[in-house]
Motif scaffolding. Structure first.
Motif, PDB file in Angstrom:
ATOM      1  N   CYS A 151     -33.836  72.195 -29.657  1.00  0.00           N
ATOM      2  CA  CYS A 151     -33.463  71.686 -30.981  1.00  0.00           C
ATOM      3  C   CYS A 151     -32.152  72.315 -31.410  1.00  0.00           C
ATOM      4  O   CYS A 151     -31.731  73.322 -30.858  1.00  0.00           O
ATOM      5  N   CYS A 155     -37.224  76.188 -35.324  1.00  0.00           N
ATOM      6  CA  CYS A 155     -37.865  76.654 -36.554  1.00  0.00           C
ATOM      7  C   CYS A 155     -38.895  77.724 -36.173  1.00  0.00           C
ATOM      8  O   CYS A 155     -39.624  77.556 -35.195  1.00  0.00           O
ATOM      9  N   CYS A 158     -42.500  76.516 -35.620  1.00  0.00           N
ATOM     10  CA  CYS A 158     -42.731  75.258 -34.897  1.00  0.00           C
ATOM     11  C   CYS A 158     -43.829  75.372 -33.853  1.00  0.00           C
ATOM     12  O   CYS A 158     -43.829  76.291 -33.038  1.00  0.00           O
ATOM     13  N   ARG A 160     -44.026  73.716 -31.376  1.00  0.00           N
ATOM     14  CA  ARG A 160     -43.471  73.448 -30.052  1.00  0.00           C
ATOM     15  C   ARG A 160     -42.897  74.711 -29.411  1.00  0.00           C
ATOM     16  O   ARG A 160     -42.217  74.640 -28.405  1.00  0.00           O
ATOM     17  N   GLY A 197     -39.174  69.252 -28.715  1.00  0.00           N
ATOM     18  CA  GLY A 197     -37.788  69.383 -29.085  1.00  0.00           C
ATOM     19  C   GLY A 197     -37.289  68.291 -30.040  1.00  0.00           C
ATOM     20  O   GLY A 197     -38.032  67.781 -30.854  1.00  0.00           O
ATOM     21  N   LYS A 230     -34.544  67.165 -36.463  1.00  0.00           N
ATOM     22  CA  LYS A 230     -34.125  68.075 -37.529  1.00  0.00           C
ATOM     23  C   LYS A 230     -32.629  67.912 -37.807  1.00  0.00           C
ATOM     24  O   LYS A 230     -32.075  68.551 -38.691  1.00  0.00           O
ATOM     25  N   HIS A 267     -37.474  66.103 -40.024  1.00  0.00           N
ATOM     26  CA  HIS A 267     -38.197  67.348 -40.313  1.00  0.00           C
ATOM     27  C   HIS A 267     -37.419  68.083 -41.401  1.00  0.00           C
ATOM     28  O   HIS A 267     -36.340  68.611 -41.143  1.00  0.00           O
TER      29      HIS A 267
HETATM   30  S1  SF4 Z   1     -36.567  70.923 -35.545  1.00  0.00           S
HETATM   31 FE1  SF4 Z   1     -38.647  70.190 -35.505  1.00  0.00          FE
HETATM   32  S2  SF4 Z   1     -39.184  70.239 -33.351  1.00  0.00           S
HETATM   33 FE2  SF4 Z   1     -37.339  71.492 -33.589  1.00  0.00          FE
HETATM   34  S3  SF4 Z   1     -38.040  73.536 -33.870  1.00  0.00           S
HETATM   35 FE3  SF4 Z   1     -37.839  72.658 -35.883  1.00  0.00          FE
HETATM   36  S4  SF4 Z   1     -39.848  71.781 -36.406  1.00  0.00           S
HETATM   37 FE4  SF4 Z   1     -39.754  72.184 -34.224  1.00  0.00          FE
END
Ligand code: SF4
Length: 439
Positions: A151, A155, A158, A160, A197, A230, A267
């Motif tokens: 990304c 974050c 997150c 992920r 991502g 994001k 996001h």
């Molecule tokens: S932008 Fe969205 S997917 Fe990327 S780290 Fe932040 S919350 Fe996660």
């Protein structure tokens, strides 16, 4: 509003977890805080760009600034034992391999793949697992393009995070043919969600390779293409001045003109993210393509617990032409201990915010848990036949028959996730449990 060509893009610099000392803005923090960040960053990766550092964080409010909390690792994200283990290692001037080994042990205790992502959601095509695709709900396929597995900024909360810590734990695919073959075979699928991502870190030519073909009549069953990102707030220049920004907008418009509903799933965790002129211009340009922008975010302790902020954010999003879509409950993974809130609190916060907005912003749903069996909304806290209960319902479920059937759990003020809940009224199981366990 300024036209895009008048925006001068800032230099694009990205910093990652081993580069804390290189971030000038962090030098104003006490040494012990920088050490804590290094320790925690060994377990939870971070990645941040200069635009976020310079334009979105209010440094005079650090460490409480919400975008700072959103962007940089914090001491409380690790339990004391894990923190002390990693801190002790850092004091010995360790090798990268030693740090990696301990980090992996700690990560393995933090439920890196929640909600059955690795076992239950990966489908098969011609008897083979189709890596990089998840098919949990009948009508929606999630696709994880290999080039979109990072990304613009990771974050801190997150779910992920496990995708960002190394190839061995990544889940993705770069095979456009495989995606197209799968969708060709599955006429019941109406929605494709391109996720990561953040797919908007990919060059447009790559995104085009996956999406352009969906204009062909054989993919008429794919009515909606969603792209989770994001970028609108953390790198709006993706739509303004990046070399392939125009081609990206053109691709989206082509898909819309071909009859697809294109929804950018933005996001956005705090209204502070909406304050730059670049973001507002990017929103306006995207809307001109005919795409819709829907917004979503989890409710996070230390970042966005104020219901008034949520109400203001939803109103502002609506005014800018976006559609408030979801308030999520922080997932049961990673640094949950730092961000989680009791379920009753998530419901109270949602309700306090929801009642302040007009009908056009009440498109938002929640608070919702993306759990193994489906998306479970905490609809309320009530007293029924003398028992205090949580009222719950599936917004989405592995079995569509479960959707919209209210069910009830014993009230528990410490519960933070679905698996903390017990059925109410003396029942042994929730109505969906046997079927779910057999899946
Ligand atoms: S932008 Fe969205 S997917 Fe990327 S780290 Fe932040 S919350 Fe996660």
């Amino acid at each position: 509003m300024q036209p895009a060509e008048t925006f001068v893009p800032p230099r694009f610099t990205v910093y990652q977890h081993r580069q804390i000392d290189k971030i000038e803005a962090l030098h104003q923090l006490p040494e012990h805080m920088r050490f804590e960040m290094k320790v925690v960053a060994s377990v939870f990766p971070f990645r941040v760009n200069n635009f976020v550092i310079e334009e979105l964080i209010d440094w005079d409010k650090v460490p409480n600034d919400p975008v700072f909390q959103l962007t940089f690792p914090q001491r409380g994200m690790l339990d004391d034992e894990s923190y002390e283990q990693m801190a002790a290692l850092h004091r010995t001037d360790p090798t990268a391999e030693q740090v990696m080994e301990l980090a992996q042990q700690i990560r393995n205790k933090l439920n890196p793949h929640p909600a059955g992502q690795m076992e239950k959601n990966v489908p098969e095509l011609d008897g083979e697992r189709v890596e990089g695709i998840q098919h949990k709900y009948k009508e929606t396929v999630l696709f994880f393009p290999a080039q979109g597995q990072y990304c613009h900024s990771y974050c801190t909360f997150c779910f992920r995070w496990a995708q960002f810590v190394g190839k061995a734990t990544r889940f993705n695919n770069n095979d456009a043919d495989l995606l197209h073959n799968y969708l060709r075979e599955h006429k019941e699928v109406t929605d494709l969600l391109v996720t990561g991502g953040d797919p908007m870190v990919m060059r447009t030519v790559k995104l085009r390779g996956y999406l352009e073909k969906l204009k062909d009549p054989e993919f008429d069953h794919i009515r909606t293409i969603r792209i989770g990102t994001k970028s609108l707030t953390f790198w709006p220049f993706r739509y303004l001045t990046d070399p392939d920004a125009q081609d990206l907008l053109a691709l989206i418009k082509e898909l819309v003109d071909a009859g697809k509903h294109v929804s950018i799933m933005a996001h956005i965790n705090h209204k502070q993210e909406l304050r730059t002129a670049a973001t507002r211009e990017a929103i306006a340009l995207l809307r001109k393509t005919g795409a819709q922008i829907r917004t979503q975010a989890p409710l996070l302790n230390n970042i966005n617990t104020d219901p008034n902020m949520w109400a203001e954010m939803w109103k502002e999003q609506t005014q800018l032409g976006m559609i408030p879509y979801y308030m999520f409950i922080e997932r049961d993974t990673g640094a949950k201990r730092y961000f989680e809130l009791p379920l009753y609190k998530t419901w109270e916060t949602f309700r306090e915010a929801y009642k302040q907005v007009s009908g056009v912003s009440r498109t938002v749903r929640g608070p919702s848990m993306s759990a193994g069996p489906g998306k479970v909304e905490v609809s309320g806290v009530s007293e029924i036949a003398g028992e205090k209960v949580f009222v719950l319902r599936f917004i989405q479920a592995r079995n569509p028959e479960w959707v919209q059937r209210p069910f009830f759990a014993k009230y528990d003020e410490n519960a933070t996730w679905l698996n903390d809940l017990k059925p109410a009224f003396g029942e042994e199981k929730f109505f969906w449990e046997d079927e779910y366990n057999a899946m």
